[in-house]
Every structure is written in C-alpha cells, then in structure tokens.
Design a protein around this motif. Structure first.
Motif, short mmCIF file in Angstrom:
data_model
loop_
_atom_site.label_atom_id
_atom_site.label_comp_id
_atom_site.label_asym_id
_atom_site.label_seq_id
_atom_site.Cartn_x
_atom_site.Cartn_y
_atom_site.Cartn_z
N VAL A 108 0.84 -1.21 0.00
CA VAL A 108 0.00 0.00 0.00
C VAL A 108 0.87 1.26 0.00
O VAL A 108 0.55 2.24 -0.66
CB VAL A 108 -0.99 -0.03 1.19
CG1 VAL A 108 -1.63 1.33 1.42
CG2 VAL A 108 -2.06 -1.08 0.93
N VAL A 109 1.98 1.22 0.71
CA VAL A 109 2.85 2.41 0.72
C VAL A 109 3.38 2.71 -0.69
O VAL A 109 3.30 3.85 -1.16
CB VAL A 109 3.98 2.27 1.77
CG1 VAL A 109 5.00 3.39 1.61
CG2 VAL A 109 3.38 2.31 3.17
N ASN A 185 -5.03 4.84 11.64
CA ASN A 185 -3.77 4.55 12.34
C ASN A 185 -3.10 5.90 12.58
O ASN A 185 -2.87 6.62 11.61
CB ASN A 185 -2.90 3.67 11.43
CG ASN A 185 -1.49 3.50 11.94
OD1 ASN A 185 -1.16 3.90 13.04
ND2 ASN A 185 -0.64 2.91 11.11
N ASP A 213 -7.23 4.66 2.45
CA ASP A 213 -6.34 3.57 2.85
C ASP A 213 -7.10 2.72 3.87
O ASP A 213 -7.25 3.09 5.03
CB ASP A 213 -5.05 4.14 3.45
CG ASP A 213 -4.08 3.04 3.88
OD1 ASP A 213 -4.50 1.88 4.01
OD2 ASP A 213 -2.90 3.37 4.11
N HIS A 216 -6.54 -1.56 7.30
CA HIS A 216 -6.90 -2.13 8.61
C HIS A 216 -8.39 -2.52 8.69
O HIS A 216 -8.90 -2.81 9.78
CB HIS A 216 -6.60 -1.12 9.73
CG HIS A 216 -5.13 -0.82 9.90
ND1 HIS A 216 -4.28 -1.66 10.58
CD2 HIS A 216 -4.37 0.21 9.46
CE1 HIS A 216 -3.05 -1.15 10.57
NE2 HIS A 216 -3.07 -0.02 9.89
N LYS A 248 -2.22 -6.77 6.73
CA LYS A 248 -2.44 -6.55 8.17
C LYS A 248 -3.36 -7.64 8.71
O LYS A 248 -3.15 -8.20 9.78
CB LYS A 248 -3.10 -5.19 8.45
CG LYS A 248 -2.30 -3.99 8.04
CD LYS A 248 -1.08 -3.77 8.86
CE LYS A 248 -0.04 -3.10 8.00
NZ LYS A 248 1.31 -3.16 8.44
C1 LIG Z 1 -2.51 2.87 7.31
C2 LIG Z 1 -1.44 1.99 6.76
N1 LIG Z 1 -1.23 1.95 5.44
C3 LIG Z 1 -0.28 1.16 4.90
C4 LIG Z 1 0.53 0.37 5.71
C5 LIG Z 1 1.61 -0.48 5.11
O1 LIG Z 1 1.26 -0.98 3.89
P1 LIG Z 1 2.24 -1.92 3.04
O2 LIG Z 1 3.01 -2.77 4.00
O3 LIG Z 1 1.28 -2.68 2.19
O4 LIG Z 1 3.10 -1.00 2.24
C6 LIG Z 1 0.33 0.38 7.09
C7 LIG Z 1 1.20 -0.42 7.96
O5 LIG Z 1 1.25 -0.24 9.14
C8 LIG Z 1 -0.67 1.21 7.63
O6 LIG Z 1 -0.89 1.26 8.94
#
Ligand SMILES: Cc1ncc(COP(=O)(O)O)c(C=O)c1O
Length: 403
Positions: A108-109, A185, A213, A216, A248
């Motif tokens: 996701v990042v 988060n 996003d 969670h 997650k």
């Molecule tokens: C809100 C949120 N978005 C994305 C991520 C991480 O996403 P990814 O590991 O798929 O890049 C996290 C991880 O803690 C998160 O809390």
C-alpha cells in the motif's frame, strides 16, 4: 481448528524488521541492525505493525506446498484470485466490486507513492488528518507536493474529525488530493458512515480526489462496524481510490501483495500507466498471490480467533494502565491492533519519553511525534503479540514510572 496465540515464537534469524532493526535514539531517521531484542535484558519491540503470530494454517500449508514445488518463475494474478478478493469485500464488508477494478501493487505504501505521482502536480497540496500514519508524509513530500493537515480533535478520550476546518482546507484550490486513513492509524477510530459521508461530500464539492487507505478494515472490535468508503454512493466510488491488502489482516506484510481498487475507469487507467512507466504491475509474487487468495478463501476462522485474542489483550492493557500506570491514558481503539497512549500527564518532553521507554523500560514503541506534531507526548504500541510479552512490557513501564 483452535489456534494458540499465547505461544511466544522466536523470530531470530528470520530477517524480521520488527525484531532486527532499531532507531537511533538521538536521530529518529537513522536505523541500524540490532540483536538487542534477544537474550538477557532484551528490548521488547512494540513498534512496526506486524503480528507475532503465524498466519492461518491453510495459508502456511499452501505456501509450504508451493515452496516445495521448487520452481519460482514469473507468476500471474489469476481470475480466481480476483474473484477471491471481490468475494471477501462483499462477504466481510457488503461492498460489491467488479474484479476489473483491481490493480495489484507490492504494498500500500508503494501504491500511495504512485498515486501521488499520478494525480498530484508538484506544488499542489495533499490533505491529511494528523496524527496519521507517517509514510504518507514521505509519499507527499518526496513527490514534490505539500502536506496540509486538518488535524483530528481529541474530545473526551475519542478522536473526531474537524469538519469545518476540513472544508476550509479542502476549498483551497491547491488542495487536490486527500488521504483518508480508515480505520485510522494511530488513533484507532473506525469512522462511522455519517462521518465518512460528510467528509466525502466535502471532497466531491471541492473536487478533491480521495485515497481511502483501508488496510486495517478487517481488524475491527466487537460491536463496531466498518464502512467501506467507496461503497457509500456511486459519486463517492467514482472519486475514490481504495487501498486494500490481506497483509495486516492475516500477517502477510513481508509477501508484498496489495489490491488497489479503483471503480473509476479513467483514474484506473492513469494509475496503471504510472505502474507501466515503472515497468511494474504485470507479474506477481508467487507466494503473495497464493497467500492472499488462500487467506481470503480459508482464513476467516483464524481472523475471528485472532481478533478475540487481541481484544483480550486490549482489555488487559486497559485494566493494567487504568489501575497501575498513573499519567498514561489509553485511547481505546475501535479497530486495528495499534493502541495510542496519551502519556502527556507524565510531563515529559519527547526526548525524555523516549528515554523512559527505550532506556529505562527497554521497550520500543513508535513515538507519537513521528505521526506529526499532534502526536507529541503520545506513544503507539502494537498489541498483536502473546499476552506474556504485553504484560512484561507494561510491568517494565510501571517500574520505570513509579520507581
Ligand atoms: C494505514 C497503513 N497503510 C499502509 C501500511 C503499510 O502498507 P504496506 O506494507 O502494504 O506498504 C500500514 C502499515 O502499518 C498502515 O498502517
């Protein structure tokens, strides 16, 4: 099958980030490898969001079988995978999606970074609601845009959106993009349908594109309902990119597989073009796609049990802090396994709070200030661990605080 989440599993020699690297106390942007999480006087890692529990048994079995096959060549996302994702969204969240809306990314990042590159021009502004997941800051700033925060308000122990402020900021013509964290988060809010509708309507009115996003979304406590943002109305769906992943939910973060769901064809094509320009998005990770599909098809019993266990941890933490940790208050989350602790009554600045946690208590939470200045005096801890670790961590902090 009944899972045992009490068992402490040693993560040494697994290349785990959580149990393998640590921040430099004097310079939070610097990290180094460490073995301080093991042995006598070990530090307890309560920072990054992964669980200290093995994934559901059917997932582990499928991965072992796949590993034993021995050929790990180029891999595709199958129709069956897409159908499993769509079925999960419908069954768990009542959100009907078309499988053609799914675009996969290795996390996701990365997706949020690609989204900023696709939809935000340099100099434009991106709206956030701090305190919030800090990699959003880098995604914005590393891609030449500016952060604008309509910060959340803490009222009677619960965070709320500030709609007047949000609308004021969204109406700035330079604000073109909003990253919604839902569930949120670090503050643990599961936004209600009313809150999401209000914020979504403001974005529609001021032509602000929304990235929701929802990583969670499956980690919700009893009595709380998660509302998928793009499921609220067709207008909202057409103005939203939704980031989802099994990572997650089923503790699969290292497999780097996420599903970005984009109902709007034009937006989806533009996003896909960015991935194409980076030579990405054609092939998949063989373990990631297998784990995702298996988890969505067969992981529900595990998810029910792990959430019951985590909720037990949350009750334990709340009782412990309420009765034995003066100066600390639990911001009770409605979802996520992350808990936001208000430590302001301890009267310590960020540096002293870090020393209290890392040096005196020998635990490593995420410092509140990394989520934005609104997080000064707070700590975020990850409670997806055996209760014995949580108890040990809290006992250490109590000793450090009460002497
Ligand atoms: C809100 C949120 N978005 C994305 C991520 C991480 O996403 P990814 O590991 O798929 O890049 C996290 C991880 O803690 C998160 O809390």
């Amino acid at each position: 099958m009944k899972y045992d989440f009490d068992r402490e599993i040693n993560r040494k020699d697994t290349q785990s980030a959580k149990w393998g690297v640590i921040q430099n106390p004097d310079n939070p942007s610097r990290w180094h490898a460490t073995d301080a999480y093991f042995g006598e006087n070990r530090i307890l890692p309560l920072w990054v969001a992964d669980m200290d529990f093995p994934a559901p048994r059917p997932v582990v079995d499928a991965l072992v079988r796949r590993a034993q096959h021995g050929i790990y060549g180029y891999t595709i996302r199958t129709d069956s995978y897409d159908r499993a994702v769509a079925a999960w969204m419908k069954r768990r969240h009542g959100w009907e999606i078309d499988t053609g809306w799914i675009v996969s990314t290795p996390g996701v990042v990365p997706a949020v970074n690609f989204l900023v590159q696709t939809f935000v021009e340099p100099g434009e502004r991106v709206l956030l609601q701090r305190p919030v997941y800090y990699p959003f800051f880098n995604a914005i700033e590393n891609n030449g845009a500016e952060i604008v925060s309509s910060s959340l308000i803490l009222k009677d122990g619960r965070y709320e959106m500030d709609f007047d402020d949000f609308e004021k900021k969204a109406s700035d013509p330079a604000v073109t993009f909003f990253i919604l964290c839902s569930p949120h988060n670090p503050v643990g809010r599961v936004w209600t349908r009313e809150e999401l509708t209000r914020v979504g309507e403001i974005c529609l009115k001021h032509r602000v594109l929304v990235v929701a996003d929802e990583i969670h979304a499956d980690l919700i406590y009893r009595g709380v309902t998660f509302t998928p943002f793009a499921g609220i109305s067709e207008a909202m769906a057409q103005n939203t990119v939704v980031c989802t992943a099994p990572s997650k939910t089923f503790n699969l973060a290292g497999l780097h597989t996420s599903n970005i769901i984009i109902p709007n064809t034009t937006l989806r094509r533009r996003f896909q073009r960015t991935l194409d320009r980076c030579g990405m998005g054609k092939w998949a990770n063989p373990f990631g796609v297998l784990a995702c599909e298996t988890a969505y098809r067969e992981g529900e019993p595990w998810l029910e049990q792990v959430m019951a266990y985590i909720e037990g941890n949350l009750d334990f933490l709340q009782a412990f802090i309420d009765t034995q940790l003066p100066g600390v208050r639990v911001i009770r989350p409605e979802g996520t396994y992350l808990v936001w602790l208000d430590c302001r009554e301890l009267g310590l600045d960020n540096r002293a709070l870090k020393r209290l946690m890392l040096e005196k208590s020998r635990i490593f939470p995420d410092e509140g200030f990394i989520f934005g200045p609104e997080g000064d005096g707070f700590e975020r801890i990850n409670i997806a661990c055996p209760r014995s670790i949580l108890k040990d961590a809290l006992t250490r902090v109590r000793k450090a605080v009460t002497g």
